[in-house]
Design an enzyme around this catalytic site. Structure first.
Site, PDB file in Angstrom:
ATOM      1  N   PHE A 137       0.911  -1.259  -0.012  1.00 58.71           N
ATOM      2  CA  PHE A 137       0.094   0.116  -0.134  1.00 58.71           C
ATOM      3  C   PHE A 137       0.878   1.220  -0.014  1.00 58.71           C
ATOM      4  O   PHE A 137       1.567   1.545   0.977  1.00 58.71           O
ATOM      5  CB  PHE A 137      -1.035  -0.074   1.201  1.00 58.71           C
ATOM      6  CG  PHE A 137      -1.920   1.161   0.961  1.00 58.71           C
ATOM      7  CD1 PHE A 137      -2.916   1.161   0.295  1.00 58.71           C
ATOM      8  CD2 PHE A 137      -1.391   2.591   1.768  1.00 58.71           C
ATOM      9  CE1 PHE A 137      -3.840   2.447   0.281  1.00 58.71           C
ATOM     10  CE2 PHE A 137      -2.081   3.583   1.498  1.00 58.71           C
ATOM     11  CZ  PHE A 137      -3.266   3.597   0.899  1.00 58.71           C
ATOM     12  N   ASP A 174       9.223   2.965   1.991  1.00 62.08           N
ATOM     13  CA  ASP A 174       8.282   4.127   2.410  1.00 62.08           C
ATOM     14  C   ASP A 174       7.700   3.832   3.907  1.00 62.08           C
ATOM     15  O   ASP A 174       7.063   2.887   4.070  1.00 62.08           O
ATOM     16  CB  ASP A 174       6.898   3.566   1.515  1.00 62.08           C
ATOM     17  CG  ASP A 174       5.743   4.086   1.623  1.00 62.08           C
ATOM     18  OD1 ASP A 174       5.483   4.951   2.626  1.00 62.08           O
ATOM     19  OD2 ASP A 174       4.585   3.930   0.781  1.00 62.08           O
ATOM     20  N   LYS A 230       2.463  11.505   7.228  1.00 62.55           N
ATOM     21  CA  LYS A 230       1.553  11.179   8.413  1.00 62.55           C
ATOM     22  C   LYS A 230       2.163  11.701   9.793  1.00 62.55           C
ATOM     23  O   LYS A 230       1.946  13.030   9.850  1.00 62.55           O
ATOM     24  CB  LYS A 230       1.406   9.541   8.429  1.00 62.55           C
ATOM     25  CG  LYS A 230       0.374   9.031   7.457  1.00 62.55           C
ATOM     26  CD  LYS A 230      -0.132   7.584   7.593  1.00 62.55           C
ATOM     27  CE  LYS A 230      -1.025   7.204   6.657  1.00 62.55           C
ATOM     28  NZ  LYS A 230      -0.729   6.145   5.775  1.00 62.55           N
TER      29      LYS A 230
HETATM   30  C1  LIG Z   1      -0.773   6.017   4.324  1.00 60.77           C
HETATM   31  C2  LIG Z   1       0.143   5.565   3.499  1.00 60.77           C
HETATM   32  C3  LIG Z   1       0.363   6.251   2.211  1.00 60.77           C
HETATM   33  C4  LIG Z   1      -0.378   7.231   1.601  1.00 60.77           C
HETATM   34  O1  LIG Z   1      -0.461   8.587   2.381  1.00 60.77           O
HETATM   35  P1  LIG Z   1      -1.459   9.688   2.224  1.00 60.77           P
HETATM   36  O2  LIG Z   1      -1.147  10.543   2.956  1.00 60.77           O
HETATM   37  O3  LIG Z   1      -2.694   8.893   2.576  1.00 60.77           O
HETATM   38  O4  LIG Z   1      -1.314   9.843   0.661  1.00 60.77           O
HETATM   39  C5  LIG Z   1       1.701   5.780   1.387  1.00 60.77           C
HETATM   40  N1  LIG Z   1       2.172   4.861   2.059  1.00 60.77           N
HETATM   41  C6  LIG Z   1       1.951   4.181   3.137  1.00 60.77           C
HETATM   42  C7  LIG Z   1       2.840   2.997   3.674  1.00 60.77           C
HETATM   43  C8  LIG Z   1       0.890   4.571   3.951  1.00 60.77           C
HETATM   44  O5  LIG Z   1       0.584   3.799   5.228  1.00 60.77           O
END
Ligand SMILES: *Cc1c(COP(=O)(O)O)cnc(C)c1O
Length: 425
Positions: free
Chosen positions: A146, A233, A274
């Site tokens: 994700f 990520d 985040k």
């Molecule tokens: C939440 C998330 C995203 C996307 O972030 P948004 O601010 O919702 O665009 C990307 N990668 C990971 C691992 C995430 O948990």
């Protein structure tokens, strides 16, 4: 017509139902206030927040230091665009690059934008530094990843709900199994056009899948061997969530909790979002050293709001809170306590198969098939008992409270969770 203060939860839910696009399926609770580890609904009921806005609110709701930084800056200067300099961005970039130990930072707003940015940097590096021929660059990603919701990102997702009828898809991505070094080596060995390997240190949305101990270190070593960028990520796992500043360094030998990784695990490109703002404001970033980041020249990439003064001030405050309040250490200790307490229950439970996770990013797997509504019903019961959590994939419930929780509060939550689960045995 009733005035706003007379409205009850059901009224707000109906407004969203009628006037909002139906792109989410929220738990039926309408929150009106938050403080630390708690949120309150419009009826005044108090809950423990066990989602933390998907780990954005690591520092706790409405942290006074972060809110102060935000409101002070909001009263002073909010947006200049990058057509001009502002007096917050440079100090923030200096602070954050020192904090995470990289040469340079590229500021964006959302996690998905930061992932897109990393993909663009990686591709440009491939053509200009690695010497891959035009339009041939491939980025390796993992099954069940994700990384966000843009057209390119969903192109390399394998979630049918996220992908179906959004094509045509962006090409240039190769998918391999997660936590599988043989699969990684095989794809790297057999393809000269690989530019990068994009990976989540723990797959959060997929259900908090923690890879084997040596996975990240060995994956990084393979990337190095084949001259491929190791792209982490850490939008969900980063910023103390897993008991370390970054989850990538969670497996390395160094005992330091606030380290951004020894070279053996350090990402070539680090993606954050985040909790970079503590949930106060959309702030994301991509970090890399000069030899990579220098491929980005004026006009190659940008964002009107990226690097704005409010975001910069908020991010500094949010990162200071993580360090000053030793949130990585707290997440590490409380996480161990949470899993050991839950494990005692799991050992004698027929409804919960297992508990897993790292730091305060944990999940339980419910003993029912993926399409059952048991996990949803358990979350509804948890809500009634004063704790908010949400199923990730069908039968998996993620537990990720703010990291400012105390030991007493955590044990109270364990009690609520076990008491609730017992009713489903
Ligand atoms: C939440 C998330 C995203 C996307 O972030 P948004 O601010 O919702 O665009 C990307 N990668 C990971 C691992 C995430 O948990």
């Amino acid at each position: 017509m009733s005035v706003l203060k007379d409205k009850v939860s059901q009224d707000f839910i109906e407004l969203e139902e009628k006037y909002g696009a139906h792109n989410y399926h929220p738990l039926p609770v309408v929150l009106a206030r938050g403080e630390g580890v708690y949120v309150w609904d419009v009826e005044g009921n108090k809950y423990y927040d066990f989602l933390s806005a998907y780990s954005a609110v690591n520092q706790g709701h409405c942290h006074p230091k972060i809110v102060d930084a935000m409101t002070n800056q909001a009263k002073t200067l909010t947006l200049t665009s990058r057509a001009f300099h502002n007096d917050q961005l440079g100090p923030y970039e200096e602070f954050a690059t020192n904090y995470f130990n990289y040469d340079k930072l590229l500021p964006m707003n959302t996690g998905a934008e930061a992932v897109e940015t990393a993909v663009k940097i990686c591709r440009k590096w491939a053509y200009e530094k690695k010497g891959i021929s035009k339009n041939d660059a491939q980025i390796v990603v993992c099954k069940n990843n994700f990384h966000g919701r843009t057209t390119t990102i969903i192109s390399f997702s394998n979630d049918p709900v996220a992908r179906k009828n959004f094509g045509p898809y962006t090409s240039g991505f190769l998918k391999i199994a997660y936590d599988n070094l043989e699969a990684l080596e095989e794809v790297l060995e057999n393809n000269d056009n690989i530019a990068g390997f994009l990976v989540e240190p723990i797959q959060g949305e997929a259900g908090v899948y923690v890879p084997s101990e040596d996975y990240l270190i060995k994956a990084k070593a393979l990337c190095k061997k084949y001259n491929v960028l190791f792209i982490a990520d850490e939008v969900q796992t980063g910023i103390a969530r897993t008991g370390r500043l970054l989850a990538t360094c969670g497996n390395c030998s160094c005992p330091e909790k606030n380290c951004s990784g020894t070279p053996e695990v350090k990402a070539d490109i680090l993606i954050l979002g985040k909790a970079l703002s503590g949930g106060a404001y959309p702030v994301s970033a991509v970090l890399a050293n000069d030899d990579i980041m220098e491929v980005i020249r004026p006009g190659n990439h940008g964002s009107t709001f990226g690097g704005n003064p409010v975001a910069a001030a908020v991010a500094i405050a949010a990162l200071e809170v993580v360090r000053d309040e030793e949130l990585a250490e707290n997440a590490d200790q409380l996480g161990k306590l949470f899993r050991s307490e839950l494990q005692k229950y799991v050992d004698r439970s027929s409804i919960v198969q297992l508990v897993r996770g790292k730091g305060l990013l944990n999940a339980i797997v419910i003993n029912d098939d993926e399409n059952s509504d048991t996990a949803w019903n358990i979350c509804m019961a948890l809500k009634d008992n004063g704790l908010l959590a949400k199923p990730t994939h069908g039968n998996i419930i993620r537990f990720a409270p703010p990291l400012v929780m105390t030991k007493e509060e955590l044990l109270d939550c364990v009690h609520i969770i076990i008491k609730t689960l017992q009713d489903f045995e």
